[in-house]
Design a protein around this motif. Structure first.
Motif, short mmCIF file in Angstrom:
data_model
loop_
_atom_site.label_atom_id
_atom_site.label_comp_id
_atom_site.label_asym_id
_atom_site.label_seq_id
_atom_site.Cartn_x
_atom_site.Cartn_y
_atom_site.Cartn_z
N GLU A 117 -9.89 5.35 -8.88
CA GLU A 117 -10.84 4.88 -10.56
C GLU A 117 -12.08 6.05 -10.56
O GLU A 117 -12.02 6.30 -11.16
CB GLU A 117 -11.31 2.72 -10.40
N ARG A 131 -16.61 -1.44 -13.38
CA ARG A 131 -16.04 0.07 -13.33
C ARG A 131 -16.76 0.31 -14.53
O ARG A 131 -17.68 1.42 -14.96
CB ARG A 131 -15.27 -0.39 -13.89
N ALA A 186 -14.14 -1.03 -7.17
CA ALA A 186 -13.40 -0.02 -7.59
C ALA A 186 -12.87 0.76 -6.68
O ALA A 186 -13.51 0.91 -5.45
CB ALA A 186 -14.26 0.81 -8.09
N THR A 215 -8.75 1.27 -17.81
CA THR A 215 -9.65 0.50 -16.97
C THR A 215 -9.36 -1.08 -17.05
O THR A 215 -8.93 -1.78 -15.70
CB THR A 215 -11.07 0.60 -17.40
#
Length: 392
Positions: free
Chosen positions: A30, A210, A26, A79
């Protein structure tokens, strides 16, 4: 637009990332994006808590599910898109920050939606997030001719559905409620329709990470509720023992739910097609249930301290046991089904059933639920140890 023009503008051609990139993790952007969802999930959980203690458990649960869909679906779409097309140039960052602004607008309207049935603020915040995503898909269409068809489908499909969301707020609350469900289904169908022509190059391990990070966000709400019980236990007279038990049980619940979620690697089993859609969509129940557990702990806190005059023990028990049980069953369906023996699955689901059975005995609900979750963890750890011993 040529590469030289893009370079002079400080932009990168959005052609898709390598889905097999090593050590993909990530990005700081994010992680920053996820922070605004802490606020929004907290608002939804708090209003669920207040709705239950005020005697509106059914309507509060339903509106919580609706609000959480808006949060979750916007997060999911960002995402998966970021996993496939994150360029991390200034325009991508700006579009992401616009989506973050939409989340905050949505969070500001959660109370009005869940308590008064007014969905205008939530709708506008949601539309801001989704239209920013349309802009990202348009950019893909302009940058990558090989993925232009899927990008156009996403852009067109999302745009049409947003028009329907906006049209809803012109009608009375009752009409807004009933029209929510068909428009929600259309949202679900957009990715299915778009990716029929071509898949997108998302990274399995990155997507799994995520989802894991978002799980930590919603579980953090449960830890906050347990912290509130500890604080109240220090200041309360006559309830300190019960509050201490609640605080300990809350920590055990959060830890047990974390343990069950992270008991198996997810990225290796996350394939394309139906498996990916099942993983992505079924996580709604994982996330929503985890977010509701904190409300259940807060309801139990109010029951112990007598802060809610009209709250009965049965309702408080269901407010805690139902989301925990849903979390366990959803976790089994997403991650464990087919990956552990039938006997282990049966024991794990029996632990989930035991959680619900605890609601029948409100006196032992908190402790019993925590014990049942621990039993689910024991099942998974025993199975994992057996798997390790069987390896050559």
């Amino acid at each position: 637009m040529s590469g030289s023009i893009l370079a002079r503008a400080g932009l990168v051609r959005m052609t898709g990332r390598d889905p097999h990139q090593h050590h993909r993790v990530a990005s700081p952007l994010e992680l920053f994006f996820d922070l605004v969802f802490v606020v929004a999930v907290s608002q939804a959980s708090q209003n669920l808590h207040h709705g239950v203690v005020e005697g509106h458990a059914a309507s509060a649960t339903l509106t919580y599910a609706m609000v959480f869909f808006a949060l979750w679906w916007a997060w999911v779409n960002y995402t998966w898109f970021a996993s496939a097309f994150d360029t991390d140039d200034w325009l991508y960052r700006v579009m992401t920050i616009v989506q973050m602004g939409g989340v905050l607008i949505l969070a500001a309207g959660v109370h009005d939606a869940m308590v008064e049935g007014r969905w205008d603020t939530v709708t506008w915040g949601y539309v801001v997030m989704r239209l920013a995503m349309v802009g990202q898909w348009v950019r893909v269409a302009l940058s990558d001719p090989s993925r232009r068809r899927v990008a156009i489908r996403f852009a067109v499909g999302i745009s049409i559905v947003q028009l329907l969301w906006v049209a809803r707020i012109a009608f009375p609350p009752e009409v807004q409620f009933w029209t929510f469900w068909p428009v929600m289904i259309l949202e679900f169908l957009v990715p299915v329709w778009a990716e029929r022509v071509q898949g997108t190059p998302w990274h399995p391990h990155h997507v799994a990470e995520r989802y894991s990070l978002f799980t930590l966000i919603v579980l953090g709400e449960s830890l906050l509720a347990s912290a509130n019980a500890i604080i109240d236990a220090r200041n309360a007279e006559g309830h300190s023992g019960d509050l201490a038990v609640l605080a300990i049980a809350g920590v055990v619940l959060a830890a047990g739910m974390w343990w069950t979620y992270f008991s198996r690697e997810q990225g290796d089993g996350l394939g394309a097609g139906r498996r990916a859609f099942t993983f992505g969509y079924a996580h709604y129940f994982v996330f929503a249930a985890a977010g509701a557990v904190s409300a259940g702990i807060e309801v139990e806190l109010d029951l112990i301290t007598g802060a809610a005059e009209h709250l009965d023990a049965g309702t408080a028990s269901l407010a805690l046991t139902i989301p925990v049980a849903v979390f366990l069953v959803a976790r089994w369906a997403v991650l464990l089904r087919g990956r552990i023996p039938a006997s282990a699955s049966a024991l794990f689901l029996a632990a989930a059933a035991l959680v619900l059975a605890c609601a029948l005995l409100p006196v032992v609900t908190v402790v019993g639920t925590a014990v049942a979750v621990v039993l689910a963890v024991v099942v998974l750890e025993y199975r994992r140890s057996r798997d390790r011993l069987s390896r050559p």
